[in-house]
Design a protein around this motif. Structure first.
Motif, short mmCIF file in Angstrom:
data_model
loop_
_atom_site.label_atom_id
_atom_site.label_comp_id
_atom_site.label_asym_id
_atom_site.label_seq_id
_atom_site.Cartn_x
_atom_site.Cartn_y
_atom_site.Cartn_z
N UNK A 58 0.85 -1.20 0.00
CA UNK A 58 0.00 0.00 0.00
C UNK A 58 0.88 1.25 0.00
N UNK A 59 0.46 2.24 -0.71
CA UNK A 59 1.27 3.45 -0.88
C UNK A 59 0.83 4.56 0.06
N UNK A 60 1.82 5.21 0.66
CA UNK A 60 1.58 6.46 1.38
C UNK A 60 1.91 7.58 0.40
N UNK A 75 -1.65 5.20 3.55
CA UNK A 75 -1.50 3.82 3.06
C UNK A 75 -2.81 3.06 3.26
N UNK A 76 -3.64 3.56 4.16
CA UNK A 76 -4.94 2.94 4.41
C UNK A 76 -6.04 4.02 4.41
N UNK A 99 -11.21 7.21 9.21
CA UNK A 99 -11.00 6.30 10.34
C UNK A 99 -11.26 4.83 9.99
N UNK A 100 -10.81 4.39 8.81
CA UNK A 100 -10.97 2.98 8.47
C UNK A 100 -10.02 2.14 9.33
N UNK A 101 -10.45 0.96 9.69
CA UNK A 101 -9.59 0.07 10.47
C UNK A 101 -8.47 -0.44 9.57
N UNK A 107 -1.42 -0.64 8.37
CA UNK A 107 -1.68 0.11 9.59
C UNK A 107 -0.39 0.56 10.27
N UNK A 108 0.61 -0.30 10.26
CA UNK A 108 1.90 0.05 10.86
C UNK A 108 2.59 1.17 10.08
N UNK A 109 2.56 1.04 8.76
CA UNK A 109 3.16 2.08 7.92
C UNK A 109 2.46 3.41 8.16
N UNK A 110 1.14 3.39 8.18
CA UNK A 110 0.38 4.62 8.36
C UNK A 110 0.70 5.28 9.70
N UNK A 111 0.75 4.50 10.76
CA UNK A 111 1.07 5.07 12.08
C UNK A 111 2.44 5.73 12.08
#
Length: 148
Positions: A58-60, A75-76, A99-101, A107-111
Protein backbone atom coordinates in the motif's frame (compact mmCIF):
# COMPACT_ATOMS: atom_id res chain seq x y z
CA UNK A 1 15.51 76.93 -7.06
CA UNK A 2 13.48 76.19 -10.16
CA UNK A 3 13.93 73.39 -12.65
CA UNK A 4 14.68 74.71 -16.11
CA UNK A 5 14.64 71.32 -17.84
CA UNK A 6 12.10 70.87 -20.60
CA UNK A 7 8.92 69.17 -19.24
CA UNK A 8 9.21 66.15 -21.57
CA UNK A 9 12.50 65.12 -19.85
CA UNK A 10 11.01 65.16 -16.34
CA UNK A 11 7.81 63.22 -16.98
CA UNK A 12 9.55 59.89 -17.65
CA UNK A 13 11.59 60.31 -14.46
CA UNK A 14 8.51 61.12 -12.41
CA UNK A 15 6.75 58.09 -13.84
CA UNK A 16 9.72 55.93 -12.89
CA UNK A 17 9.63 57.15 -9.29
CA UNK A 18 6.12 55.66 -9.05
CA UNK A 19 6.67 52.59 -11.23
CA UNK A 20 9.89 51.31 -9.65
CA UNK A 21 8.49 50.82 -6.12
CA UNK A 22 5.41 49.10 -7.57
CA UNK A 23 7.64 46.82 -9.63
CA UNK A 24 9.82 46.04 -6.60
CA UNK A 25 6.76 45.13 -4.53
CA UNK A 26 5.44 42.89 -7.31
CA UNK A 27 8.76 41.09 -7.64
CA UNK A 28 9.02 40.64 -3.88
CA UNK A 29 5.55 39.12 -3.78
CA UNK A 30 6.49 36.70 -6.55
CA UNK A 31 9.73 35.74 -4.84
CA UNK A 32 7.97 35.16 -1.52
CA UNK A 33 5.43 32.85 -3.14
CA UNK A 34 7.89 31.02 -5.33
CA UNK A 35 8.88 28.37 -2.85
CA UNK A 36 5.47 27.08 -1.79
CA UNK A 37 4.22 27.59 -5.32
CA UNK A 38 6.91 25.21 -6.51
CA UNK A 39 5.21 22.33 -4.68
CA UNK A 40 1.61 23.34 -5.32
CA UNK A 41 -0.03 20.93 -7.74
CA UNK A 42 2.57 18.21 -7.21
CA UNK A 43 1.91 14.68 -5.94
CA UNK A 44 4.41 12.30 -4.37
CA UNK A 45 4.63 8.65 -3.26
CA UNK A 46 6.64 7.67 -0.19
CA UNK A 47 9.34 5.16 -1.19
CA UNK A 48 11.63 5.21 1.85
CA UNK A 49 11.13 5.89 5.55
CA UNK A 50 14.02 6.10 8.03
CA UNK A 51 16.34 4.49 5.48
CA UNK A 52 14.05 1.52 4.76
CA UNK A 53 12.62 0.97 1.27
CA UNK A 54 8.83 0.63 1.15
CA UNK A 55 6.72 -1.54 -1.17
CA UNK A 56 4.72 0.19 -3.92
CA UNK A 57 1.47 -1.02 -2.34
CA UNK A 58 0.00 0.00 0.00
CA UNK A 59 1.27 3.45 -0.88
CA UNK A 60 1.58 6.46 1.38
CA UNK A 61 1.20 9.61 -0.70
CA UNK A 62 1.34 13.39 -0.39
CA UNK A 63 -0.26 16.01 -2.64
CA UNK A 64 0.20 19.76 -2.29
CA UNK A 65 -3.31 20.62 -3.41
CA UNK A 66 -3.13 24.41 -3.00
CA UNK A 67 -0.94 26.89 -1.12
CA UNK A 68 -0.88 25.88 2.54
CA UNK A 69 -2.84 22.62 2.02
CA UNK A 70 -1.75 19.00 1.83
CA UNK A 71 -3.66 15.74 1.33
CA UNK A 72 -2.93 12.14 0.53
CA UNK A 73 -3.11 8.56 1.66
CA UNK A 74 -1.46 7.24 4.80
CA UNK A 75 -1.50 3.82 3.06
CA UNK A 76 -4.94 2.94 4.41
CA UNK A 77 -6.78 6.17 5.28
CA UNK A 78 -7.04 9.46 3.39
CA UNK A 79 -5.65 12.50 5.20
CA UNK A 80 -5.71 16.27 4.80
CA UNK A 81 -4.20 19.19 6.62
CA UNK A 82 -2.22 22.39 6.58
CA UNK A 83 1.40 22.75 5.57
CA UNK A 84 3.68 25.66 6.35
CA UNK A 85 6.77 26.28 4.24
CA UNK A 86 9.36 28.87 5.22
CA UNK A 87 12.70 28.69 3.47
CA UNK A 88 13.58 25.02 3.79
CA UNK A 89 11.49 24.55 6.92
CA UNK A 90 8.28 22.53 6.70
CA UNK A 91 5.57 21.88 9.23
CA UNK A 92 2.26 20.04 9.15
CA UNK A 93 -0.71 20.96 11.33
CA UNK A 94 -4.43 20.41 11.66
CA UNK A 95 -4.04 16.98 10.09
CA UNK A 96 -7.22 14.91 9.95
CA UNK A 97 -7.83 11.47 8.49
CA UNK A 98 -10.61 9.04 7.73
CA UNK A 99 -11.00 6.30 10.34
CA UNK A 100 -10.97 2.98 8.47
CA UNK A 101 -9.59 0.07 10.47
CA UNK A 102 -6.08 -0.70 9.26
CA UNK A 103 -4.47 -3.98 10.18
CA UNK A 104 -1.05 -5.42 9.50
CA UNK A 105 1.66 -3.68 7.47
CA UNK A 106 -0.63 -0.95 6.10
CA UNK A 107 -1.68 0.11 9.59
CA UNK A 108 1.90 0.05 10.86
CA UNK A 109 3.16 2.08 7.92
CA UNK A 110 0.38 4.62 8.36
CA UNK A 111 1.07 5.07 12.08
CA UNK A 112 4.79 5.63 11.46
CA UNK A 113 4.09 7.97 8.52
CA UNK A 114 1.62 10.17 10.43
CA UNK A 115 4.01 10.30 13.42
CA UNK A 116 6.87 11.33 11.13
CA UNK A 117 4.82 14.15 9.57
CA UNK A 118 4.26 15.59 13.04
CA UNK A 119 8.05 15.73 13.53
CA UNK A 120 8.93 17.14 10.08
CA UNK A 121 11.52 19.91 10.24
CA UNK A 122 12.86 20.72 6.79
CA UNK A 123 12.52 19.65 3.19
CA UNK A 124 14.39 19.71 -0.08
CA UNK A 125 13.73 18.63 -3.64
CA UNK A 126 16.83 16.85 -4.88
CA UNK A 127 17.30 14.79 -8.05
CA UNK A 128 13.54 14.81 -8.65
CA UNK A 129 12.76 13.50 -5.17
CA UNK A 130 11.12 15.21 -2.22
CA UNK A 131 13.08 14.70 0.99
CA UNK A 132 11.45 15.56 4.30
CA UNK A 133 13.86 15.54 7.21
CA UNK A 134 12.26 14.36 10.44
CA UNK A 135 13.40 15.02 13.99
CA UNK A 136 14.81 11.83 15.50
CA UNK A 137 15.26 9.99 12.20
CA UNK A 138 18.69 9.51 10.66
CA UNK A 139 17.35 9.40 7.10
CA UNK A 140 14.63 11.60 5.57
CA UNK A 141 11.26 10.55 4.25
CA UNK A 142 11.96 10.01 0.55
CA UNK A 143 9.22 10.58 -2.04
CA UNK A 144 9.13 10.17 -5.80
CA UNK A 145 6.96 12.39 -7.92
CA UNK A 146 3.80 10.86 -9.36
CA UNK A 147 2.17 13.98 -10.87
CA UNK A 148 3.57 17.22 -12.31
Amino acid sequence: MSDTSPPWTLRPLRALTWALPALALSLAACAGGAQPGGLVGTEWRLVEMNGQALPEQPAATMAFTEPGKVAGSGSCNRYFGSVTLSGQQIGFSQVGATKMACMGPAGELESRYFAALQQAQRYEVKDGQLLIHVQGQAAPLRFVRTQP
